[in-house]
Structure formats: structure tokens, C-alpha cells
Write a protein that holds these residues in place. Structure first.
Motif, short mmCIF file in Angstrom:
data_model
loop_
_atom_site.label_atom_id
_atom_site.label_comp_id
_atom_site.label_asym_id
_atom_site.label_seq_id
_atom_site.Cartn_x
_atom_site.Cartn_y
_atom_site.Cartn_z
N LEU A 286 0.82 -1.21 0.00
CA LEU A 286 0.00 0.00 0.00
C LEU A 286 0.85 1.27 0.00
O LEU A 286 0.44 2.30 -0.53
N GLU A 287 2.04 1.21 0.58
CA GLU A 287 2.92 2.39 0.58
C GLU A 287 3.22 2.83 -0.85
O GLU A 287 3.27 4.04 -1.14
N LEU A 288 3.43 1.86 -1.74
CA LEU A 288 3.72 2.19 -3.14
C LEU A 288 2.45 2.60 -3.88
O LEU A 288 2.47 3.51 -4.71
N ILE A 289 1.34 1.91 -3.59
CA ILE A 289 0.06 2.26 -4.21
C ILE A 289 -0.32 3.70 -3.88
O ILE A 289 -0.72 4.49 -4.75
N ALA A 290 -0.21 4.05 -2.61
CA ALA A 290 -0.56 5.41 -2.17
C ALA A 290 0.38 6.44 -2.77
O ALA A 290 -0.05 7.54 -3.16
N ARG A 291 1.64 6.10 -2.86
CA ARG A 291 2.62 7.06 -3.38
C ARG A 291 2.43 7.28 -4.89
O ARG A 291 2.65 8.39 -5.39
N ARG A 292 1.99 6.25 -5.59
CA ARG A 292 1.72 6.39 -7.03
C ARG A 292 0.43 7.17 -7.27
O ARG A 292 0.32 7.95 -8.21
#
Length: 362
Positions: A286-292
Motif C-alpha cells: 500500500l505504501e507504493l500504491i498510495a505514493r503512485r
């Protein structure tokens, strides 16, 4: 927290063992601070060994994360570690030479029996533990107090037959994870660590690689919810959980529910029907999903790892993370006596460290 202990003098023979997408992400974050790429260190660099689980969602996320690791120049070795009764013996046999050659071992889950077994083989003088979510807080506390290694949601229960059989291996792993004149131990974490075990180096994970690689995200006006596997682990009652999700979604105008990779299909279907939320199965942590992005201006979460990691990954954006405590009335009869206190600690420290706002479910 101290500077990265592993940056200076890192040898080509560094082995990292991961079993989840979040563990792999945190190895990449650790490596971002100084681990050499394969082309920079002839003979190895950092080798990521994926001890693959069996559930499809976790495997899919791990495949995506493995591709990102290769893009960063690291070597990835995929092991079907649970592909049948003989798989563990084949995996360990195939890794023995690498384990004995490695000067540094990086691991994502010191509670894992697989990892504990591998630790009995290695001669490495440097051991690094990267975050496996909130379990890292419990690991540090147990290491500092000299307790046996037990996952927080099982603590307080009676050991089963498999626990008793595996006890000597677990004890050996715990001794190896204790610093000595012959062994250095580093913990690389974004979690708040209140008591540092003697001799252990603590390095802060600030999600520098994530922020440098992705984003900044496009932010929508609404709210998103983050799912949890507390029902699947037997901590929270399913009916109470669904009621709480419905209440929070209605109160805050949430439209999407980002499922935890361990959430059951049946529960997710029920959430979609009873709450009207769009269920999203992320293909990355989710950290990458949110950052994208795109991501909601408000992210609602129950006590979990993301209440500590998302504020770091989204620093500099206008996204607000809000956390909802677990009501004791939601707990199942079989929940560990330790569970309520641990979850409250996760929430409380996140509020203190990241100034998170609190929300309640009617």
C-alpha cells in the motif's frame, strides 16, 4: 536512531530472505542506504531470496516487487519453499552453500520458522532485521526482555505440539539474534522502538527509496479505507468488523477499500455487498500504491503497520491518515490476552509520533 550500520564495508555476499511483499519493500529501503548492486560488486552484491508462500495474492505482489528489485540491480532468487512436503528440504539444501558463504544475512521475519531454521546454518557475523510490520515492535520487546520469540496474536496461549518440537531451533535462532563479540545485529525499522536491546543498532526506515521512486500522487477529494486481517487471525469478530467498516465509510464518505492480502474472499464479498465500498486488491504494498496515486485525501485505518508507514511514504503531501481503535467488544473469545494491549499500543504510538487524528466507529 543511529546511521546505517551496514553501509561501510558491505561485502559482496549479502543474503536477504523475504516471505512477504512488505518485507521485500523494506529490504529495498535498507539497500537504498548503501548496499551495492550486482554490477557494482562482482561475485554477488545483494541477493534477495524469496521464500514464496502459496496464496495467489501474496505471490502476485511478490512477483511485482521482485521485478522492482531487479530493476534496482539486485539479484533475485525465487524459491518454491512451500511447494510440497519435500520443498523445505530442497530449498534449505539448495541454499546451504550460499548461507555458509554469506557475510551478512538480512531477514524480514525473525518469527518465521523457515528463517529460524536457516539461521542455524549461517556463519554470518552481521544480521539485519527489516520491518515485517508491527510484529517488529514485539520482536524488539521480546529480544530486550529475553523472552522466547512468539507472534503477538498468539502470545498468552499454550504452545502446541509443533511449537514444542521446534523449540530448540527457535531458541538457537534467538541466541543468534542476540549481539555478541562475534555477531552484530541491526534492526531497520519505521516502527517506534521504545527499548533498544543491548548491543543492537537501530536504523530508521524513512521510506527514502519509495519517495524517490514514486509520486508525488494525485490526491482525490474523498476518503479511502485500509483493510486488515484481524478477522482472519482470529482477533476480531467478523460481524463487528463489518459493522465498523460500514460505520466509518458512511461517516467519512469513503468509496474504496484496499484489501489486505490475507483477507478472505468471502469477507471481502460481504463488505462489498453490505457497505457499497469498491474492493481494491492492490498489486503492490500500500505504501507504493498510495505514493503512485490516485489516493484519497483521507486514509482511514484500523491499528496496523500502515498507520506508521503511510505518513512517512506520504510526507510532503496533503494526505491525512486517521486511525480507529479496536473496541474491546469486537474481540473474539479466542483472542490472545495480549492482543488488545498490543493493538492499543500500535495506535497510541502512531498518534504520538505522526500526530494522527483518531476516528471512532458507531
Amino acid at each position: 536512531m543511529s546511521p546505517h550500520a551496514g553501509t561501510a564495508g558491505l561485502t559482496p555476499h549479502t543474503l536477504a530472505f523475504v516471505e512477504s511483499p512488505v518485507q521485500l519493500l523494506n529490504v529495498l529501503e535498507w539497500a537504498h542506504l548503501g548496499a551495492p548492486r550486482a554490477e557494482e560488486a562482482p561475485g554477488g552484491g545483494l541477493t534477495l531470496v524469496v521464500l514464496s508462500p502459496t496464496d495467489p495474492m501474496t505471490r502476485g505482489q511478490l512477483r511485482r516487487m521482485a521485478d522492482l528489485a531487479r530493476d534496482e540491480g539486485h539479484t533475485v532468487r525465487w524459491e518454491e519453499a512451500r511447494g510440497g512436503p519435500a520443498a523445505p528440504f530442497q530449498t534449505i539444501g539448495g541454499l546451504t552453500r550460499l548461507l555458509r558463504k554469506a557475510d551478512r544475512i538480512v531477514m524480514g521475519d525473525p518469527f518465521s520458522r523457515y528463517v529460524q531454521l536457516l539461521l542455524t546454518i549461517t556463519r554470518a557475523r552481521d544480521l539485519v532485521v527489516v520491518d515485517d510490520g508491527t510484529a517488529t515492535m514485539e520482536f524488539v520487546a521480546q529480544l530486550a526482555s529475553g523472552e522466547r520469540l512468539v507472534r503477538w496474536h498468539r502470545k498468552g496461549g499454550r504452545p502446541g505440539p509443533r511449537d514444542l518440537i521446534f523449540a530448540p531451533v527457535s531458541s538457537s535462532a534467538r541466541r543468534r539474534l542476540t549481539p555478541s563479540t562475534r555477531r552484530r545485529v541491526e534492526i531497520f525499522s519505521s516502527m517506534p522502538i521504545e527499548e533498544t536491546p543491548e548491543g543492537v543498532t537501530i536504523t530508521a526506515n524513512e521510506f527514502a527509496w519509495t519517495r524517490a521512486t514514486f509520486g508525488p500522487p494525485r490526491i482525490t477529494k474523498g476518503a479511502d479505507m485500509v483493510g486488515t486481517s484481524l478477522v482472519e487471525t482470529g482477533v476480531v469478530d467478523a460481524d463487528r468488523y463489518v459493522e465498523a467498516v460500514a460505520s466509518l465509510a458512511k461517516a467519512h464518505g469513503a468509496t474504496r477499500y484496499f484489501a489486505h492480502r490475507r483477507e478472505s474472499t468471502e469477507k471481502l464479498h460481504r463488505l462489498a455487498v453490505e457497505t457499497g465500498l469498491e474492493i481494491v486488491r492492490p498489486d503492490l504494498p500500500l505504501e507504493l500504491i498510495a505514493r503512485r496515486g490516485p489516493i484519497g485525501r483521507t486514509i482511514l485505518s484500523f491499528p496496523s503497520t500502515v498507520v506508521h508507514t503511510l505518513p512517512l511514504a506520504l510526507v510532503g503531501t496533503e494526505v491525512r491518515v486517521a486511525v480507529c481503535d479496536i473496541d474491546p467488544a469486537w474481540m473474539t473469545e479466542n483472542a490472545s490476552p495480549r492482543a488488545q494491549g498490543f493493538l492499543s499500543g500500535v495506535t497510541g504510538t502512531a498518534k504520538d509520533v505522526h500526530r494522527l487524528s483518531a476516528v471512532t466507529a458507531a
